[in-house]
Write a protein that holds these residues in place. Sequence first.
Motif, PDB file in Angstrom:
ATOM      1  N   ARG A   1      -9.597   7.336  43.931  1.00 56.48           N
ATOM      2  CA  ARG A   1      -8.903   8.393  43.176  1.00 56.48           C
ATOM      3  C   ARG A   1      -7.415   8.202  43.448  1.00 56.48           C
ATOM      4  O   ARG A   1      -6.981   8.148  44.602  1.00 56.48           O
ATOM      5  CB  ARG A   1      -9.351   9.760  43.636  1.00 56.48           C
ATOM      6  CG  ARG A   1     -10.862   9.845  43.588  1.00 56.48           C
ATOM      7  CD  ARG A   1     -11.342  10.924  42.730  1.00 56.48           C
ATOM      8  NE  ARG A   1     -12.773  10.703  42.461  1.00 56.48           N
ATOM      9  CZ  ARG A   1     -13.397  11.220  41.445  1.00 56.48           C
ATOM     10  NH1 ARG A   1     -12.764  11.978  40.598  1.00 56.48           N
ATOM     11  NH2 ARG A   1     -14.676  10.989  41.250  1.00 56.48           N
ATOM     12  N   ILE A   2      -6.639   8.098  42.358  1.00 54.86           N
ATOM     13  CA  ILE A   2      -5.224   7.758  42.465  1.00 54.86           C
ATOM     14  C   ILE A   2      -4.377   8.907  41.945  1.00 54.86           C
ATOM     15  O   ILE A   2      -4.561   9.356  40.812  1.00 54.86           O
ATOM     16  CB  ILE A   2      -4.922   6.480  41.647  1.00 54.86           C
ATOM     17  CG1 ILE A   2      -5.800   5.331  42.161  1.00 54.86           C
ATOM     18  CG2 ILE A   2      -3.439   6.134  41.719  1.00 54.86           C
ATOM     19  CD1 ILE A   2      -5.844   4.142  41.225  1.00 54.86           C
ATOM     20  N   ARG A   3      -3.460   9.379  42.794  1.00 54.88           N
ATOM     21  CA  ARG A   3      -2.508  10.402  42.371  1.00 54.88           C
ATOM     22  C   ARG A   3      -1.401   9.693  41.612  1.00 54.88           C
ATOM     23  O   ARG A   3      -0.757   8.781  42.132  1.00 54.88           O
ATOM     24  CB  ARG A   3      -1.944  11.140  43.581  1.00 54.88           C
ATOM     25  CG  ARG A   3      -0.989  12.264  43.196  1.00 54.88           C
ATOM     26  CD  ARG A   3      -0.409  12.974  44.404  1.00 54.88           C
ATOM     27  NE  ARG A   3      -1.449  13.549  45.239  1.00 54.88           N
ATOM     28  CZ  ARG A   3      -1.671  13.219  46.504  1.00 54.88           C
ATOM     29  NH1 ARG A   3      -0.930  12.302  47.091  1.00 54.88           N
ATOM     30  NH2 ARG A   3      -2.613  13.799  47.199  1.00 54.88           N
ATOM     31  N   ARG A   4      -1.200  10.123  40.376  1.00 57.86           N
ATOM     32  CA  ARG A   4      -0.146   9.518  39.557  1.00 57.86           C
ATOM     33  C   ARG A   4       1.092  10.387  39.667  1.00 57.86           C
ATOM     34  O   ARG A   4       1.321  10.963  40.683  1.00 57.86           O
ATOM     35  CB  ARG A   4      -0.667   9.368  38.154  1.00 57.86           C
ATOM     36  CG  ARG A   4      -1.898   8.438  38.170  1.00 57.86           C
ATOM     37  CD  ARG A   4      -2.631   8.451  36.900  1.00 57.86           C
ATOM     38  NE  ARG A   4      -1.897   7.701  35.899  1.00 57.86           N
ATOM     39  CZ  ARG A   4      -2.378   7.407  34.731  1.00 57.86           C
ATOM     40  NH1 ARG A   4      -3.577   7.800  34.388  1.00 57.86           N
ATOM     41  NH2 ARG A   4      -1.677   6.732  33.864  1.00 57.86           N
ATOM     42  N   GLY A   5       1.877  10.544  38.683  1.00 61.08           N
ATOM     43  CA  GLY A   5       3.072  11.397  38.778  1.00 61.08           C
ATOM     44  C   GLY A   5       2.690  12.860  38.922  1.00 61.08           C
ATOM     45  O   GLY A   5       1.516  13.212  38.917  1.00 61.08           O
ATOM     46  N   ARG A   6       3.677  13.716  39.036  1.00 55.83           N
ATOM     47  CA  ARG A   6       3.416  15.144  39.227  1.00 55.83           C
ATOM     48  C   ARG A   6       2.659  15.763  38.055  1.00 55.83           C
ATOM     49  O   ARG A   6       1.799  16.599  38.255  1.00 55.83           O
ATOM     50  CB  ARG A   6       4.735  15.899  39.409  1.00 55.83           C
ATOM     51  CG  ARG A   6       5.418  15.569  40.691  1.00 55.83           C
ATOM     52  CD  ARG A   6       6.758  16.208  40.719  1.00 55.83           C
ATOM     53  NE  ARG A   6       6.733  17.374  41.592  1.00 55.83           N
ATOM     54  CZ  ARG A   6       7.723  18.201  41.717  1.00 55.83           C
ATOM     55  NH1 ARG A   6       8.812  18.030  41.007  1.00 55.83           N
ATOM     56  NH2 ARG A   6       7.640  19.216  42.533  1.00 55.83           N
ATOM     57  N   MET A   7       3.000  15.394  36.840  1.00 56.83           N
ATOM     58  CA  MET A   7       2.419  16.040  35.673  1.00 56.83           C
ATOM     59  C   MET A   7       1.249  15.255  35.070  1.00 56.83           C
ATOM     60  O   MET A   7       0.630  15.701  34.122  1.00 56.83           O
ATOM     61  CB  MET A   7       3.502  16.243  34.588  1.00 56.83           C
ATOM     62  CG  MET A   7       4.702  17.036  35.091  1.00 56.83           C
ATOM     63  SD  MET A   7       4.245  18.603  35.846  1.00 56.83           S
ATOM     64  CE  MET A   7       4.008  19.583  34.399  1.00 56.83           C
ATOM     65  N   ARG A   8       0.985  14.087  35.575  1.00 56.38           N
ATOM     66  CA  ARG A   8      -0.083  13.262  35.010  1.00 56.38           C
ATOM     67  C   ARG A   8      -1.366  13.472  35.789  1.00 56.38           C
ATOM     68  O   ARG A   8      -1.350  13.689  36.987  1.00 56.38           O
ATOM     69  CB  ARG A   8       0.330  11.789  35.048  1.00 56.38           C
ATOM     70  CG  ARG A   8       1.560  11.550  34.176  1.00 56.38           C
ATOM     71  CD  ARG A   8       2.123  10.189  34.403  1.00 56.38           C
ATOM     72  NE  ARG A   8       1.287   9.161  33.802  1.00 56.38           N
ATOM     73  CZ  ARG A   8       1.498   7.877  33.940  1.00 56.38           C
ATOM     74  NH1 ARG A   8       2.486   7.440  34.661  1.00 56.38           N
ATOM     75  NH2 ARG A   8       0.695   7.003  33.362  1.00 56.38           N
ATOM     76  N   ARG A   9      -2.479  13.388  35.080  1.00 56.68           N
ATOM     77  CA  ARG A   9      -3.767  13.574  35.734  1.00 56.68           C
ATOM     78  C   ARG A   9      -4.039  12.398  36.664  1.00 56.68           C
ATOM     79  O   ARG A   9      -3.504  11.314  36.492  1.00 56.68           O
ATOM     80  CB  ARG A   9      -4.864  13.652  34.679  1.00 56.68           C
ATOM     81  CG  ARG A   9      -4.732  14.912  33.839  1.00 56.68           C
ATOM     82  CD  ARG A   9      -5.794  15.015  32.785  1.00 56.68           C
ATOM     83  NE  ARG A   9      -7.117  14.809  33.340  1.00 56.68           N
ATOM     84  CZ  ARG A   9      -8.131  14.301  32.647  1.00 56.68           C
ATOM     85  NH1 ARG A   9      -7.978  13.948  31.401  1.00 56.68           N
ATOM     86  NH2 ARG A   9      -9.312  14.143  33.202  1.00 56.68           N
ATOM     87  N   GLU A  10      -4.924  12.629  37.632  1.00 62.56           N
ATOM     88  CA  GLU A  10      -5.262  11.544  38.548  1.00 62.56           C
ATOM     89  C   GLU A  10      -6.026  10.460  37.800  1.00 62.56           C
ATOM     90  O   GLU A  10      -6.711  10.735  36.817  1.00 62.56           O
ATOM     91  CB  GLU A  10      -6.048  12.053  39.749  1.00 62.56           C
ATOM     92  CG  GLU A  10      -7.505  12.254  39.543  1.00 62.56           C
ATOM     93  CD  GLU A  10      -8.226  12.640  40.844  1.00 62.56           C
ATOM     94  OE1 GLU A  10      -9.456  12.719  40.784  1.00 62.56           O
ATOM     95  OE2 GLU A  10      -7.597  12.869  41.879  1.00 62.56           O
ATOM     96  N   ALA A  11      -5.857   9.252  38.246  1.00 65.13           N
ATOM     97  CA  ALA A  11      -6.606   8.121  37.691  1.00 65.13           C
ATOM     98  C   ALA A  11      -7.781   7.852  38.620  1.00 65.13           C
ATOM     99  O   ALA A  11      -7.709   8.104  39.821  1.00 65.13           O
ATOM    100  CB  ALA A  11      -5.711   6.890  37.602  1.00 65.13           C
ATOM    101  N   VAL A  12      -8.848   7.331  38.052  1.00 67.37           N
ATOM    102  CA  VAL A  12     -10.014   6.962  38.839  1.00 67.37           C
ATOM    103  C   VAL A  12     -10.335   5.515  38.514  1.00 67.37           C
ATOM    104  O   VAL A  12     -10.454   5.140  37.354  1.00 67.37           O
ATOM    105  CB  VAL A  12     -11.228   7.858  38.496  1.00 67.37           C
ATOM    106  CG1 VAL A  12     -12.433   7.459  39.327  1.00 67.37           C
ATOM    107  CG2 VAL A  12     -10.889   9.325  38.714  1.00 67.37           C
ATOM    108  N   VAL A  13     -10.456   4.696  39.560  1.00 65.96           N
ATOM    109  CA  VAL A  13     -10.759   3.272  39.388  1.00 65.96           C
ATOM    110  C   VAL A  13     -12.017   2.959  40.184  1.00 65.96           C
ATOM    111  O   VAL A  13     -12.114   3.312  41.370  1.00 65.96           O
ATOM    112  CB  VAL A  13      -9.584   2.398  39.895  1.00 65.96           C
ATOM    113  CG1 VAL A  13      -9.936   0.920  39.826  1.00 65.96           C
ATOM    114  CG2 VAL A  13      -8.318   2.693  39.116  1.00 65.96           C
ATOM    115  N   ALA A  14     -12.972   2.306  39.533  1.00 66.44           N
ATOM    116  CA  ALA A  14     -14.175   1.871  40.241  1.00 66.44           C
ATOM    117  C   ALA A  14     -13.772   0.829  41.283  1.00 66.44           C
ATOM    118  O   ALA A  14     -12.897  -0.008  41.034  1.00 66.44           O
ATOM    119  CB  ALA A  14     -15.185   1.286  39.262  1.00 66.44           C
TER     120      ALA A  14
END
Length: 143
Positions: A40-53
């Motif tokens: 689970r990756i925290r992106r910028g403040r306003m962007r949703r988190e990214a999820v990478v397998a």
Amino acid sequence: MMLFSRVRGLPVLTIGDADRVGVVRALTVDAGSGEVTHVRIRRGRMRREAVVAWDDLGAVGPDLLIARPAGNPSGVPPHHDLVGSRVLTECGEERGTVLDAAFDPVTARIEAVLTTRGELPAGRLLGLGDHALVIRTGHGHPG
């Protein structure tokens, strides 16, 4: 071997152009198989988190993770934080709290879970949910 605590906060870059995707927020674990399945990756403040397998990572190093460019994978399992979870046996007995976990960054297999009551081998993990990490009762072991 890597510790969950050392992975959290590492930068995640894309292969090739080395664009910064964000930083690792958490690792998703399938306790039944004893493997890390997603990052689970925290992106910028306003962007949703990214999820990478985990299988979509190009490389895992002590200072960063390299991800193949991809959108959110389909079928992402629900995330429950392993670190900080209560530990319960299948009989409902309290066995402390998870402090950290060690895993093999190549295979994504969890090697051991470090708790307030000592180290648990990965083979004792049964499941991880909202309320606790459930483990097999250790037969022949005190405690």
